[in-house]
Design an enzyme around this catalytic site. Structure first.
Site, short mmCIF file in Angstrom:
data_model
loop_
_atom_site.label_atom_id
_atom_site.label_comp_id
_atom_site.label_asym_id
_atom_site.label_seq_id
_atom_site.Cartn_x
_atom_site.Cartn_y
_atom_site.Cartn_z
CB SER A 174 3.10 2.37 -1.28
OG SER A 174 3.14 1.29 -2.33
CE LYS A 175 8.63 7.09 -1.17
NZ LYS A 175 9.05 8.07 -0.81
NE ARG A 176 7.19 -0.24 -1.59
CZ ARG A 176 6.55 -1.18 -1.61
NH1 ARG A 176 6.61 -2.23 -2.60
NH2 ARG A 176 5.43 -1.58 -0.72
CE LYS A 177 2.87 -3.09 -4.98
NZ LYS A 177 2.25 -4.49 -4.16
CG ASN A 178 -1.23 3.90 -8.12
OD1 ASN A 178 -1.02 4.00 -9.17
ND2 ASN A 178 -1.90 3.03 -7.50
#
Length: 476
Positions: A252-256
């Site tokens: 997910s864009k929150r972590k990658n």
């Protein structure tokens, strides 16, 4: 049988790395078998779908070299390839399912469905449609529709028994039919849901192998039921593992970063990105990690796809990108660096700098940071940085004062400069590093740069001496 596969992204935002990952395996399987790879745009989300997102999908897949044989922009025998242009086809097929008894009209209001959901939540039951309209007489349903009731079409899922199918990656998969909802196939606005459009398109486009992310495996019973209801033979099912963060959660864009645009703009090489994505679900013989598309085309099989959840590790991608950067010729690397700032400088100077920073590049966008001191003016040097931890400002001033006239007279080549500066250090009774480090700081403003004398050669005598003079002034 001619192998026909597809990737079918939705144009609702930036192009996702997962789209490229799935596209890679589909395209490789087509190439491996002399088949065709299709690009289909699933734009039935009328609120979020947009033309700019579709354009970015085209651009990002082409950037990676994942070109297609049929698609919205190039056409083909099975078009149109945008679902928004196929709505009449879905309506026809949905109504045929009602006529055959495999689907039914549902006139339940949003308020009633919300009440059902709340009651199920209170009873700790999985939310699903309670099938109120499933067995209503057709005349009663038609009466409601004639009176103006909004309707959808739902598929009839068996109330008991099991759905069994073979997945290439996971083997036999079993779902109990009583756990599958009577899925809406056609919405009240006349547009299809994913499930109907996906199955109808795959059939009409001749798709032989559905290679997609494992998140869709729970939808497969619905799709199999549709194939059965239409009297069609299902394709081969192959669900590839999801890309995951280091904590094993879905990427997910929150972590990658998940946008392919981000990786392109950072300066990851497309060939490195494709190689990295291939490693997420496939292993070459002998554990070889760096390989190209031709190697993968030769060795790949969908039976070799790994079932485990691959970790999308940016450090591993950085390493992979480095492998490809090191293999580029200086001229090719200079060309690749053009859009990242190199094009704004003298081409001959860029060509001289490239070999100095090639081993230091992580991504192409590092160019500006690594080379800024070659092109711009330096701020006044920091006396503490010039002196470092081992010497005093006075000692450094003495060393730079000794080096200055030698630099003014030396032959201005890498080798000659190094020899001359080593003689200065020896005459001063210090190690070469004790001179080289403050001189490095004086001419670059940094402690970590390409080799000092090679840097001096590119900077040139006049700029180098001016920067030494500025450092001496700061140490006065």
């Amino acid at each position: 049988m001619t192998v026909r596969v597809r990737v079918a992204p939705s144009p609702t935002g930036d192009p996702h790395v997962g789209t490229a990952y799935v596209a890679l395996f589909n395209r490789t399987w087509a190439r491996r078998n002399g088949g065709q790879f299709l690009l289909r745009i699933e734009d039935t989300d009328r609120v979020r779908s947009n033309a700019e997102s579709e354009k970015m999908i085209f651009e990002s897949l082409r950037w990676l070299g994942l070109t297609w044989d049929e698609g919205p922009d190039i056409g083909g025998p099975c078009g149109p390839y945008r679902q928004s242009e196929r709505v009449a086809i879905y309506l026809e097929h949905a109504k045929s399912l009602v006529a055959s008894g495999a689907a039914y009209y549902c006139t339940c209001t949003a308020e009633r469905l919300e009440g059902v959901r709340k009651a199920q939540d209170a009873a700790k039951l999985s939310p699903r449609y309670d099938r109120r309209c499933r067995d209503l007489p057709a005349s009663e349903v038609q009466k409601q529709i004639d009176a103006g009731a909004k309707w959808v079409i739902r598929m009839k899922v068996p109330a008991e028994g099991e759905c069994r199918f073979r997945d290439v990656v996971r083997g036999e998969v079993v779902f109990a039919w009583d756990q599958i909802d009577d899925q809406v196939l056609l919405k009240s606005d006349g547009w299809p849901t994913y499930h109907l459009a996906n199955v109808v398109d795959d059939r009409l486009m001749g798709i032989t192998h559905v290679i997609r992310a494992e998140e869709w495996i729970s939808s497969t019973p619905k799709h199999i039921r549709l194939y059965e209801a239409f009297g069609w033979t299902p394709p081969v099912w192959c669900h590839v593992p999801l890309l995951r963060n280091k904590d094993r959660s879905k990427i997910s864009k929150r972590k990658n970063p998940t946008s392919l645009n981000w990786y392109r703009d950072q300066g990851y090489l497309p060939e490195a990105m494709v190689n990295f994505l291939a490693l997420m679900g496939f292993s070459m013989p002998g554990g070889v990690e760096v390989f190209g598309p031709a190697d993968m085309d030769r060795e790949f099989s969908i039976e070799k796809i790994n079932a485990g959840g691959p970790v999308f590790d940016l450090q591993k991608l950085d390493w992979m990108n480095g492998q490809y950067l090191r293999k580029l010729s200086p001229d090719e690397l200079a060309t690749r660096l053009g859009p990242f700032g190199a094009a704004g400088h003298d081409a001959a100077t860029v060509r001289r700098i490239v070999p100095l920073i090639q081993d230091r590049l992580r991504v192409l966008s590092d160019w500006t940071e690594l080379t800024a001191f070659f092109f711009g003016d330096l701020a006044a040097p920091d006396p503490a940085l010039l002196a470092g931890k081992k010497q005093t400002p006075a000692q450094v001033r003495d060393l730079l004062s000794r080096a200055r006239p030698v630099l003014a007279a030396a032959e201005w080549t890498d080798a000659a400069l190094e020899a001359s500066l080593r003689e200065v250090a020896a005459a001063a009774g210090v190690k070469p590093g004790d001179l080289f480090m403050p001189l490095r700081v004086a001419v670059t403003g940094r402690t970590n740069t390409p080799p000092l004398t090679a840097t001096l050669e590119v900077l040139g005598r006049d700029r180098s001496l001016a920067r030494v003079d500025a450092a001496l002034a700061c140490l006065a």
